[in-house]
Write a protein that holds these residues in place. Structure first.
Motif, PDB file in Angstrom:
ATOM      1  N   ALA A 166      53.608  42.413  22.930  1.00 17.75           N
ATOM      2  CA  ALA A 166      52.641  43.371  22.385  1.00 17.75           C
ATOM      3  C   ALA A 166      52.331  44.495  23.366  1.00 17.75           C
ATOM      4  CB  ALA A 166      51.343  42.641  22.023  1.00 17.75           C
ATOM      5  N   ASP A 167      51.998  45.651  22.827  1.00 13.33           N
ATOM      6  CA  ASP A 167      51.426  46.762  23.598  1.00 13.33           C
ATOM      7  C   ASP A 167      52.282  47.164  24.791  1.00 13.33           C
ATOM      8  OD1 ASP A 167      49.265  46.636  21.810  1.00 13.33           O
ATOM      9  OD2 ASP A 167      48.218  45.166  23.070  1.00 13.33           O
ATOM     10  N   GLY A 168      53.588  47.138  24.599  1.00 14.98           N
ATOM     11  CA  GLY A 168      54.472  47.653  25.644  1.00 14.98           C
ATOM     12  C   GLY A 168      54.932  46.647  26.674  1.00 14.98           C
ATOM     13  N   ALA A 169      54.594  45.362  26.486  1.00  7.24           N
ATOM     14  CA  ALA A 169      55.031  44.350  27.461  1.00  7.24           C
ATOM     15  C   ALA A 169      56.542  44.182  27.404  1.00  7.24           C
ATOM     16  CB  ALA A 169      54.353  43.012  27.176  1.00  7.24           C
ATOM     17  N   GLY A 170      57.134  43.854  28.539  1.00  6.86           N
ATOM     18  CA  GLY A 170      58.550  43.508  28.574  1.00  6.86           C
ATOM     19  C   GLY A 170      58.717  42.010  28.405  1.00  6.86           C
ATOM     20  N   PRO A 171      59.931  41.554  28.060  1.00 11.16           N
ATOM     21  CA  PRO A 171      60.165  40.106  27.938  1.00 11.16           C
ATOM     22  C   PRO A 171      60.152  39.427  29.312  1.00 11.16           C
ATOM     23  CG  PRO A 171      62.226  41.296  27.681  1.00 11.16           C
ATOM     24  CD  PRO A 171      61.143  42.340  27.781  1.00 11.16           C
ATOM     25  N   SER A 172      59.703  38.177  29.309  1.00 14.67           N
ATOM     26  CA  SER A 172      59.748  37.370  30.529  1.00 14.67           C
ATOM     27  C   SER A 172      60.892  36.367  30.395  1.00 14.67           C
ATOM     28  CB  SER A 172      58.428  36.625  30.708  1.00 14.67           C
ATOM     29  OG  SER A 172      58.350  35.577  29.752  1.00 14.67           O
ATOM     30  N   ILE A 173      61.194  35.672  31.487  1.00 16.44           N
ATOM     31  CA  ILE A 173      62.236  34.643  31.416  1.00 16.44           C
ATOM     32  C   ILE A 173      61.823  33.533  30.451  1.00 16.44           C
ATOM     33  CG2 ILE A 173      63.333  35.062  33.638  1.00 16.44           C
ATOM     34  CD1 ILE A 173      61.668  32.735  34.815  1.00 16.44           C
ATOM     35  N   TRP A 174      60.524  33.298  30.285  1.00 16.66           N
ATOM     36  CA  TRP A 174      60.108  32.269  29.333  1.00 16.66           C
ATOM     37  C   TRP A 174      60.316  32.705  27.894  1.00 16.66           C
ATOM     38  CZ3 TRP A 174      59.777  27.332  28.849  1.00 16.66           C
ATOM     39  CH2 TRP A 174      59.815  26.577  30.030  1.00 16.66           C
ATOM     40  N   HIS A 175      60.137  33.996  27.623  1.00 11.97           N
ATOM     41  CA  HIS A 175      60.420  34.506  26.279  1.00 11.97           C
ATOM     42  C   HIS A 175      61.904  34.288  25.974  1.00 11.97           C
ATOM     43  CE1 HIS A 175      59.932  36.941  22.700  1.00 11.97           C
ATOM     44  NE2 HIS A 175      60.996  37.639  23.062  1.00 11.97           N
TER      45      HIS A 175
ATOM     46  N   PHE B 204      43.059  31.664  35.085  1.00 12.22           N
ATOM     47  CA  PHE B 204      44.101  32.072  34.135  1.00 12.22           C
ATOM     48  C   PHE B 204      45.193  32.779  34.936  1.00 12.22           C
ATOM     49  CE2 PHE B 204      43.214  36.637  34.143  1.00 12.22           C
ATOM     50  CZ  PHE B 204      41.897  36.688  34.583  1.00 12.22           C
ATOM     51  N   SER B 205      46.352  32.984  34.298  1.00  8.42           N
ATOM     52  CA  SER B 205      47.393  33.720  35.006  1.00  8.42           C
ATOM     53  C   SER B 205      47.684  35.016  34.290  1.00  8.42           C
ATOM     54  CB  SER B 205      48.668  32.879  35.153  1.00  8.42           C
ATOM     55  OG  SER B 205      49.409  32.863  33.952  1.00  8.42           O
ATOM     56  N   VAL B 206      48.239  35.949  35.044  1.00  6.08           N
ATOM     57  CA  VAL B 206      48.625  37.254  34.507  1.00  6.08           C
ATOM     58  C   VAL B 206      50.124  37.249  34.246  1.00  6.08           C
ATOM     59  CG1 VAL B 206      48.797  39.722  35.040  1.00  6.08           C
ATOM     60  CG2 VAL B 206      46.743  38.441  35.685  1.00  6.08           C
ATOM     61  N   SER B 207      50.492  37.803  33.100  1.00  5.66           N
ATOM     62  CA  SER B 207      51.903  37.936  32.764  1.00  5.66           C
ATOM     63  C   SER B 207      52.449  39.207  33.420  1.00  5.66           C
ATOM     64  CB  SER B 207      52.039  38.010  31.241  1.00  5.66           C
ATOM     65  OG  SER B 207      53.284  38.553  30.899  1.00  5.66           O
ATOM     66  N   TRP B 208      53.300  38.999  34.399  1.00  2.99           N
ATOM     67  CA  TRP B 208      53.887  40.092  35.201  1.00  2.99           C
ATOM     68  C   TRP B 208      54.514  41.165  34.293  1.00  2.99           C
ATOM     69  CZ3 TRP B 208      57.324  38.316  39.942  1.00  2.99           C
ATOM     70  CH2 TRP B 208      57.830  39.439  40.625  1.00  2.99           C
ATOM     71  N   SER B 209      55.237  40.742  33.259  1.00  3.56           N
ATOM     72  CA  SER B 209      55.953  41.726  32.440  1.00  3.56           C
ATOM     73  C   SER B 209      55.049  42.457  31.447  1.00  3.56           C
ATOM     74  CB  SER B 209      57.144  41.082  31.733  1.00  3.56           C
ATOM     75  OG  SER B 209      56.733  40.005  30.943  1.00  3.56           O
ATOM     76  N   ARG B 210      53.770  42.048  31.348  1.00  3.15           N
ATOM     77  CA  ARG B 210      52.827  42.924  30.625  1.00  3.15           C
ATOM     78  C   ARG B 210      52.418  44.084  31.528  1.00  3.15           C
ATOM     79  NH1 ARG B 210      51.187  40.448  25.940  1.00  3.15           N
ATOM     80  NH2 ARG B 210      50.786  38.212  26.004  1.00  3.15           N
ATOM     81  N   ILE B 211      52.337  43.815  32.828  1.00  2.00           N
ATOM     82  CA  ILE B 211      51.870  44.821  33.789  1.00  2.00           C
ATOM     83  C   ILE B 211      53.008  45.775  34.156  1.00  2.00           C
ATOM     84  CG2 ILE B 211      50.813  45.137  36.086  1.00  2.00           C
ATOM     85  CD1 ILE B 211      49.064  43.548  34.049  1.00  2.00           C
ATOM     86  N   LEU B 212      54.180  45.193  34.424  1.00  2.00           N
ATOM     87  CA  LEU B 212      55.373  45.973  34.789  1.00  2.00           C
ATOM     88  C   LEU B 212      56.509  45.502  33.879  1.00  2.00           C
ATOM     89  CD1 LEU B 212      54.634  45.363  38.505  1.00  2.00           C
ATOM     90  CD2 LEU B 212      55.001  47.684  37.675  1.00  2.00           C
TER      91      LEU B 212
END
Ligand code: GBH
Length: 448
Positions: A25-34, A76-84
């Motif tokens: 959502a909102d411009g996030a990139g995929p993570s390895i978990w996705h 909580f944790s932050v999703s790195w690929s939402r930020i970058l």
């Protein structure tokens, strides 16, 4: 009787991919978990984190729930690929804004945010460049961390760099049950060293701009020898070095446990003095995740650590197959103090998966979870009375969530989540924990 230190923080913990949903959502990139979750065959029941607990859209309700339970802190944790979205470079402001709103909502409700920077969800774009096998990963991580420090450090006072680096390498690079799903002995010590270099780089970056506390979160499982035979004693040493010392020794003592050579064989290479120095950065606290112990015996066939865990007659095993052993928490905390010296500790995770009881009249009875929490909190109290400096306790977890490749089959929440409706229902353990918090632990003396 059970008096906890003043200022002791009571809270709960979650992680981004396990609860948020809306991963792109909102411009996030995929993570390895996705990616991992969308690769057929890797997830139980073909589950994904696409929806999870829909926390990304329901975070205000979840904060209200925490407030109602009296939570004082929320990890909580932050999703790195939402930020970058690409891992480095371009910052996605909408991603920063999500966590900024979450932090504001927590603070407005008197709940202290406790932020984990990395709970296993590396941006896929960086995995394409080798992920944790690439030495540049330390700088990538420090860049990401610095974006968050600048955006949130005025409002966040507790930061953790990595959650459980042992699980990242054991699950992600050695046995492949977790993202990125590799199964490679030679990669494992490389990923391990780069993770710790990333930790060190983020701590150094924090010292430039940050004004509060930063630490590291590790999972510790004390190992007890199954017998006094030299083989079992040596096996117990290997298991301890592999799981409990592999990350803490470099971070806290600036060296690697020698038994790792024996574990990794020709896949092991000694760290350079520069790497050891870069990793050993003074930190403000250690976060300890404690779930279980292992009674360990020698098992030459069990690649590569050559150990096996001996099942204990009469012990209670949880839904994940882990033995319930509260004394292990005391032993862990005392061991940390002995080996690594005095450093403030937080229990950053502790909890239990149990089979779901049916919801009856809006109630869900989980007496075994109440017993688990009670016994572990009494153990924690005992360790504090013995002089270990523990500053807080976070139960895992607030919500039933995605238990990684096991999907939603394992329920760790003190709050039940209906998978169809997303409705949240308090389990009895949530009410119990709420009473513990309200009484600052004194309710532990009451019969349950
Ligand atoms: C944590 O990891 C994670 O931080 C969290 O995301 C996760 O949801 C939670 O725990 C529950 O799993 O099979 O007997 O050999 C847990 C770390 C390491 C604890 C492996 C259990 C194996 C015990 N785990 N350990 S056994």
């Amino acid at each position: 009787m059970a008096a906890f230190p003043s200022g002791f923080l009571w809270g709960c913990a979650t992680s981004a991919y396990q609860i948020e949903g809306s991963p792109l959502a909102d411009g996030a990139g995929p993570s390895i978990w996705h990616r991992f979750a969308h690769t057929p065959g890797l997830m139980r029941d073909a589950e994904t984190g696409d929806i999870a607990c829909d926390h990304y859209r329901r975070f205000k309700d979840d904060v209200a729930l925490m407030k109602r339970l009296g939570m004082q802190a929320y990890r909580f944790s932050v999703s790195w690929s939402r930020i970058l979205p690409d891992g480095t470079g371009r910052v996605n402001q909408a991603g920063v804004d999500f966590y900024s709103r979450l932090v504001d909502e927590l603070r407005a409700n008197g709940i202290e945010p406790f932020v984990t920077l990395y709970h296993w969800d590396m941006p896929a774009a960086l995995d394409d460049k080798g992920g944790w096998l690439n030495r540049d990963s330390a700088e990538w991580f420090a860049e990401y961390a610095s974006v968050l420090f600048r955006a949130l450090d005025g409002r966040v006072t507790k930061w953790a760099t990595l959650n459980e680096p042992w699980v990242v390498t054991d699950g992600g690079y050695l046995f492949g049950a977790l993202a990125p799903g590799h199964r490679n002995l030679f990669e494992t010590p490389i990923a391990s060293r780069n993770l710790m270099r990333a930790h060190g780089a983020a701590v150094r970056a924090y010292r430039e701009t940050g004004r509060h506390e930063i630490g590291l979160v590790v999972n510790i499982e004390p190992k007890y020898p199954a017998s006094e035979s030299p083989e079992d004693l040596a096996a117990t040493r290997r298991a301890t070095a592999y799981m409990n010392e592999q990350y803490l020794d470099p971070a806290m003592l600036g060296r690697c446990p020698p038994e790792l050579r024996d574990v990794f064989g020709e896949a092991w290479t000694d760290w350079s003095d520069d790497d050891l120095a870069a990793v050993r950065q003074p930190i403000d606290f250690l976060g300890i995740n404690y779930y279980t112990r292992a009674v360990t015996r020698d098992d030459p066939a069990a690649w590569p650590v050559r150990t096996a865990t001996v099942r204990q007659d009469g012990a209670f095993y949880t839904e994940t197959g882990w033995e319930v052993y509260p004394q292990g928490l005391v032993d862990t905390l005392v061991w940390i103090k002995q080996r690594y010296g005095d450093i403030p500790l937080y229990i950053t995770e502790n909890g239990v998966a149990l089979a779901d009881a049916p919801v009856e009249n809006g109630r869900l009875h989980d007496p075994q979870r109440i017993e688990y929490l009670r016994q572990h909190l009494l153990a924690l109290h005992q360790a504090i009375a013995a002089g270990v400096d523990v500053r807080g306790y976070m139960v895992w977890s607030l919500l039933d969530n995605l238990e990684w490749s096991l999907g939603f089959s394992k329920r760790f929440g003190i709050v039940h989540v209906d998978r169809q409706t997303q409705e949240r229902t308090l389990k009895d353990s949530a009410e119990y924990y709420s009473r513990i918090i309200a009484s600052h632990g004194r309710a532990l003396d009451d019969p349950t």
